[in-house]
Structure formats: C-alpha cells, structure tokens
Motif scaffolding. Structure first.
Motif, PDB file in Angstrom:
ATOM      1  N   ARG A 193      37.677  41.783  29.647  1.00 44.95           N
ATOM      2  CA  ARG A 193      37.804  43.092  30.569  1.00 44.95           C
ATOM      3  C   ARG A 193      38.802  42.998  31.702  1.00 44.95           C
ATOM      4  NH1 ARG A 193      34.129  47.022  31.616  1.00 44.95           N
ATOM      5  NH2 ARG A 193      33.998  46.314  33.776  1.00 44.95           N
ATOM      6  N   LEU A 194      38.833  41.699  32.353  1.00 47.72           N
ATOM      7  CA  LEU A 194      39.604  41.319  33.263  1.00 47.72           C
ATOM      8  C   LEU A 194      41.178  41.282  33.082  1.00 47.72           C
ATOM      9  CD1 LEU A 194      37.581  38.469  34.982  1.00 47.72           C
ATOM     10  CD2 LEU A 194      38.167  40.767  36.055  1.00 47.72           C
ATOM     11  N   ILE A 195      41.293  40.907  31.612  1.00 44.31           N
ATOM     12  CA  ILE A 195      42.549  40.972  31.160  1.00 44.31           C
ATOM     13  C   ILE A 195      43.107  42.418  31.188  1.00 44.31           C
ATOM     14  CG2 ILE A 195      43.742  40.471  29.082  1.00 44.31           C
ATOM     15  CD1 ILE A 195      42.446  37.901  28.650  1.00 44.31           C
ATOM     16  N   VAL A 196      42.479  43.187  30.558  1.00 46.81           N
ATOM     17  CA  VAL A 196      42.528  44.747  30.345  1.00 46.81           C
ATOM     18  C   VAL A 196      42.952  45.239  31.784  1.00 46.81           C
ATOM     19  CG1 VAL A 196      41.914  47.038  29.613  1.00 46.81           C
ATOM     20  CG2 VAL A 196      41.491  44.932  28.253  1.00 46.81           C
ATOM     21  N   LEU A 197      42.323  44.852  32.748  1.00 49.88           N
ATOM     22  CA  LEU A 197      42.449  45.328  34.112  1.00 49.88           C
ATOM     23  C   LEU A 197      43.730  44.724  34.774  1.00 49.88           C
ATOM     24  CD1 LEU A 197      41.279  46.455  36.649  1.00 49.88           C
ATOM     25  CD2 LEU A 197      40.273  44.239  37.280  1.00 49.88           C
ATOM     26  N   ILE A 198      44.036  43.443  34.396  1.00 52.11           N
ATOM     27  CA  ILE A 198      45.217  42.970  35.094  1.00 52.11           C
ATOM     28  C   ILE A 198      46.622  43.808  34.440  1.00 52.11           C
ATOM     29  CG2 ILE A 198      46.956  41.107  34.852  1.00 52.11           C
ATOM     30  CD1 ILE A 198      44.322  39.153  34.903  1.00 52.11           C
ATOM     31  N   GLU A 199      46.474  43.920  33.191  1.00 54.25           N
ATOM     32  CA  GLU A 199      47.772  44.582  32.444  1.00 54.25           C
ATOM     33  C   GLU A 199      47.787  46.294  32.946  1.00 54.25           C
ATOM     34  OE1 GLU A 199      48.916  41.964  28.605  1.00 54.25           O
ATOM     35  OE2 GLU A 199      47.617  43.958  28.222  1.00 54.25           O
ATOM     36  N   ALA A 200      46.376  46.686  32.978  1.00 53.21           N
ATOM     37  CA  ALA A 200      46.599  48.087  33.491  1.00 53.21           C
ATOM     38  C   ALA A 200      47.006  48.322  35.107  1.00 53.21           C
ATOM     39  CB  ALA A 200      45.153  48.560  33.355  1.00 53.21           C
ATOM     40  N   ARG A 201      46.541  47.389  35.875  1.00 49.57           N
ATOM     41  CA  ARG A 201      47.061  47.271  37.024  1.00 49.57           C
ATOM     42  C   ARG A 201      48.488  47.310  37.375  1.00 49.57           C
ATOM     43  NH1 ARG A 201      48.695  48.335  41.679  1.00 49.57           N
ATOM     44  NH2 ARG A 201      47.908  47.140  43.774  1.00 49.57           N
ATOM     45  N   ALA A 202      49.132  46.273  36.156  1.00 54.67           N
ATOM     46  CA  ALA A 202      50.501  46.195  36.537  1.00 54.67           C
ATOM     47  C   ALA A 202      51.361  47.148  35.743  1.00 54.67           C
ATOM     48  CB  ALA A 202      50.664  44.637  35.970  1.00 54.67           C
ATOM     49  N   ALA A 203      50.820  47.857  34.805  1.00 55.10           N
ATOM     50  CA  ALA A 203      51.574  48.643  33.957  1.00 55.10           C
ATOM     51  C   ALA A 203      52.736  49.430  34.505  1.00 55.10           C
ATOM     52  CB  ALA A 203      50.739  49.378  33.304  1.00 55.10           C
ATOM     53  N   PRO A 242      37.018  50.235  21.646  1.00 52.67           N
ATOM     54  CA  PRO A 242      37.964  51.183  22.450  1.00 52.67           C
ATOM     55  C   PRO A 242      37.541  51.997  23.511  1.00 52.67           C
ATOM     56  CG  PRO A 242      37.879  51.202  19.948  1.00 52.67           C
ATOM     57  CD  PRO A 242      36.657  50.599  20.515  1.00 52.67           C
ATOM     58  N   ARG A 243      36.303  52.470  23.553  1.00 60.48           N
ATOM     59  CA  ARG A 243      35.799  53.269  24.535  1.00 60.48           C
ATOM     60  C   ARG A 243      36.033  52.529  25.984  1.00 60.48           C
ATOM     61  NH1 ARG A 243      30.716  54.492  26.977  1.00 60.48           N
ATOM     62  NH2 ARG A 243      29.686  52.851  25.762  1.00 60.48           N
ATOM     63  N   GLN A 244      35.498  51.226  25.779  1.00 64.13           N
ATOM     64  CA  GLN A 244      35.655  50.443  26.952  1.00 64.13           C
ATOM     65  C   GLN A 244      37.085  50.245  27.472  1.00 64.13           C
ATOM     66  OE1 GLN A 244      33.443  46.462  28.687  1.00 64.13           O
ATOM     67  NE2 GLN A 244      33.260  46.570  26.763  1.00 64.13           N
ATOM     68  N   VAL A 245      38.057  49.710  26.667  1.00 68.76           N
ATOM     69  CA  VAL A 245      39.266  49.509  27.066  1.00 68.76           C
ATOM     70  C   VAL A 245      39.714  50.856  27.547  1.00 68.76           C
ATOM     71  CG1 VAL A 245      41.557  49.019  25.919  1.00 68.76           C
ATOM     72  CG2 VAL A 245      39.800  47.755  25.085  1.00 68.76           C
ATOM     73  N   ASP A 246      39.672  51.942  26.946  1.00 68.22           N
ATOM     74  CA  ASP A 246      40.296  53.352  27.519  1.00 68.22           C
ATOM     75  C   ASP A 246      39.485  53.526  28.798  1.00 68.22           C
ATOM     76  OD1 ASP A 246      41.658  53.598  25.248  1.00 68.22           O
ATOM     77  OD2 ASP A 246      39.914  54.792  24.256  1.00 68.22           O
ATOM     78  N   ARG A 247      38.364  53.386  29.232  1.00 69.67           N
ATOM     79  CA  ARG A 247      37.839  53.531  30.457  1.00 69.67           C
ATOM     80  C   ARG A 247      38.532  52.465  31.528  1.00 69.67           C
ATOM     81  NH1 ARG A 247      31.555  52.540  30.774  1.00 69.67           N
ATOM     82  NH2 ARG A 247      31.624  54.391  29.420  1.00 69.67           N
ATOM     83  N   ALA A 252      40.189  52.207  36.177  1.00 70.37           N
ATOM     84  CA  ALA A 252      40.227  50.905  37.075  1.00 70.37           C
ATOM     85  C   ALA A 252      41.205  50.717  38.059  1.00 70.37           C
ATOM     86  CB  ALA A 252      39.870  49.777  36.222  1.00 70.37           C
ATOM     87  N   PRO A 253      42.434  50.964  37.562  1.00 71.10           N
ATOM     88  CA  PRO A 253      43.515  50.900  38.683  1.00 71.10           C
ATOM     89  C   PRO A 253      43.502  51.826  39.730  1.00 71.10           C
ATOM     90  CG  PRO A 253      44.326  50.734  36.422  1.00 71.10           C
ATOM     91  CD  PRO A 253      42.863  51.181  36.453  1.00 71.10           C
ATOM     92  N   THR A 254      43.233  52.919  39.428  1.00 70.54           N
ATOM     93  CA  THR A 254      42.925  54.098  40.516  1.00 70.54           C
ATOM     94  C   THR A 254      42.044  53.975  41.462  1.00 70.54           C
ATOM     95  OG1 THR A 254      43.845  55.893  38.807  1.00 70.54           O
ATOM     96  CG2 THR A 254      42.946  56.536  40.939  1.00 70.54           C
ATOM     97  N   GLU A 255      40.724  53.358  41.041  1.00 72.32           N
ATOM     98  CA  GLU A 255      39.610  52.984  41.634  1.00 72.32           C
ATOM     99  C   GLU A 255      40.313  51.818  42.716  1.00 72.32           C
ATOM    100  OE1 GLU A 255      36.651  52.150  39.048  1.00 72.32           O
ATOM    101  OE2 GLU A 255      36.162  54.257  38.510  1.00 72.32           O
TER     102      GLU A 255
END
Length: 290
Positions: A193-203, A242-247, A252-255
């Motif tokens: 989950r943290l990996i997904v968060l890092i990439e989403a925040r940096a995207a 997929p639901r968790q990744v999409d969420r 998360a980046p906006t929050e």
C-alpha cells in the motif's frame, strides 16, 4: 564478513548500521538479532540515523519514506542517482565517526580510519568494486575483506549459518529500484500500500520514469520482465485488490496534500508529523481485512 573477522580474531572496533526508517521487514527483524550477536562477542555497535531538522512549513518527517511523501517525489535512485543513499546511509555514519574519539585521534596524527566494505567476489559486487577501485578519500582507507578471502555470496551465507544466525536478505528500502519481482511479491500488504502511495503522490511530477522501477524490463538476457511502475506490477499480480489500489491512487494524494496544507498553519512545536498521517493511512490495511 563481520562474523568471519570475529572468528579470525580481527573484530572491528565498531560496527555501524544506518537505518533509513524504510527497510524491508526482514531487515528490521534481523538487526536486533545481529546486534545481540555482536554484544555477545564484545563488538561495539550502533544504529545511526539521519535526523531532519529543517521542515519549513511541512509536517516533520523522520524516514526516507516520509521524506518522499513530503516532497511528492521518488527516491533519487529511481532517476539513476544515489543521493538518497548518501543522505540516509553514508552521511549519518560519517557524522557519527566524526565524533568518535579513536577517529579524532587518528586524524589528529595524520592517519586515516579504515572502513570495511562488504563487497564480495560475486559478479554484481565485482562491478561495484570496479567503480570504486582506486578511490582516494582524505580521511578513510577502504578495505574489502571478502575480496581478500575470495569469498562469494554463497560463502558468506554458509559462514552466517555456521554462526547460528539466519541469512539476512539484501539490505534495501522496500521501494528501492533494486527490488526484484519476487521480493516485491513477498512484501506484506501494508508495505505494498505504501508503494502505491509513493507512486501516486509522485505521479504529477514524473516525466522521465514510469515509477519506482524506472522503466519496463522485457526479460531479455535472463532478466525478469516487469513494468517500470511497481503499482502496475502490484495490480497485475493481484498483490492488492484493484479496488484498494484505485482507492489509494484516487484519494490518498489529495488527502495528504490537505493534511500538509493544514499542518502549515500550525507552529512547528505543535505541528502534526508525517508519521501521524501515515498511522491513519495504514489503518486502511485493517479496514480492508475487516
């Protein structure tokens, strides 16, 4: 290396371990075991950390992970640079050594401190050694005991087992570009989950790389095929739903940005930290399991 040096009657004067706060879970579990072994064999040892001090208007952070989320970027190694290692591993060890009396005395006498480097004779370390060979440092001399003995990674693993210790995994951050696909598959959901968060925040800032793995590998020459984005790999492999990744990607980046904006209005002494936000984010693992 250290186990064999102790057995040969050449224990290091001190062993330093740099903690980025973002190591793989296996490493976090191994360090206390090895420190106990060092204590039992009379080898002084310390864990050192980079301590951030200037946060400007940002929530305070204390780990490489939190640093990345603060700045909305990937580790420098994902862009082909190595400043994350310099900042979070090398510099804290050098700073500790600068206050170590034996080092101070040696430098005062015009001598150099000997640093032991664990490069072995395996192909990957042969390449690393070739890059450093002949490097002259004004304060340090570098010694490579494993290469002196002609040892490979297999020899190291055998010696560690003989000492009654578990063979540790490769030390790296769990989101490092050097992580292999199988290593990513072994990570617990909270780390994924943290990996997904890092990439989403940096995207929004990524222009030259796909993600933490930099660029796709097609699998030629024996390499394991993988995308440049760890998030895509996690999704394709079904490591998270997929639901968790999409969420995470969608919210998360906006929050996090809202949290940072709110924190900026608070004096530093009372300002919530990035760790505080991550505690709430990590609660999502429990929510998904419920």
């Amino acid at each position: 290396m250290i186990v064999e040096l102790v057995a040969r009657g050449e224990p290091p004067d001190v062993v330093l371990m740099a903690d980025t706060g973002s190591e793989r879970p296996e490493t976090d579990a191994f360090v206390p075991l090895f420190r106990n072994w060092l204590d039992d064999h009379g080898v002084e040892n310390h864990v050192v950390r980079y301590v951030p001090r200037r946060f400007k208007h940002w929530p305070p952070y204390a780990s490489l992970l939190e640093n990345l989320l603060t700045n909305g970027t990937l580790p420098s190694i994902s862009f082909g640079r190595h400043s994350c290692s310099q900042k979070w591993k090398i510099a804290p060890q050098d700073r500790w050594t600068e206050a170590w009396p034996p080092a101070i005395d040696a430098w005062r006498r015009g001598e150099k401190v000997v640093k032991l480097i664990g490069y072995d004779c395996s192909p990957a370390d042969n390449r690393r050694y070739a890059e450093r060979e002949g490097f002259d440092d004004p304060r340090y001399v570098f010694r490579y005991p494993l290469r002196e003995w002609g040892w490979t990674r297999l020899d190291c693993a055998r010696r560690i087992r003989e000492a009654g210790l578990p063979v540790p995994v490769k030390s790296s951050c769990f989101f490092c570009v050097a992580m292999k696909p199988d290593e990513l598959r072994s990570l617990p959901p909270a780390y994924l989950r943290l990996i997904v968060l890092i990439e989403a925040r940096a995207a929004p800032r990524l222009r030259t790389v796909e993600g933490l793995w930099r660029s796709s590998v097609k699998g030629r020459g024996g390499a394991q095929p993988r995308p440049g984005s760890m998030t895509r790999f996690i999704r394709d492999e079904g490591l998270l739903s997929p639901r968790q990744v999409d969420r995470i990607v969608a919210t998360a980046p906006t929050e996090l940005l809202r949290f940072q904006a709110a924190a900026a209005r608070v004096e530093l002494a009372a300002r919530p930290s990035m760790h505080d936000w991550l505690v709430r984010f990590n609660a999502g693992v429990r929510d998904e399991a419920a």
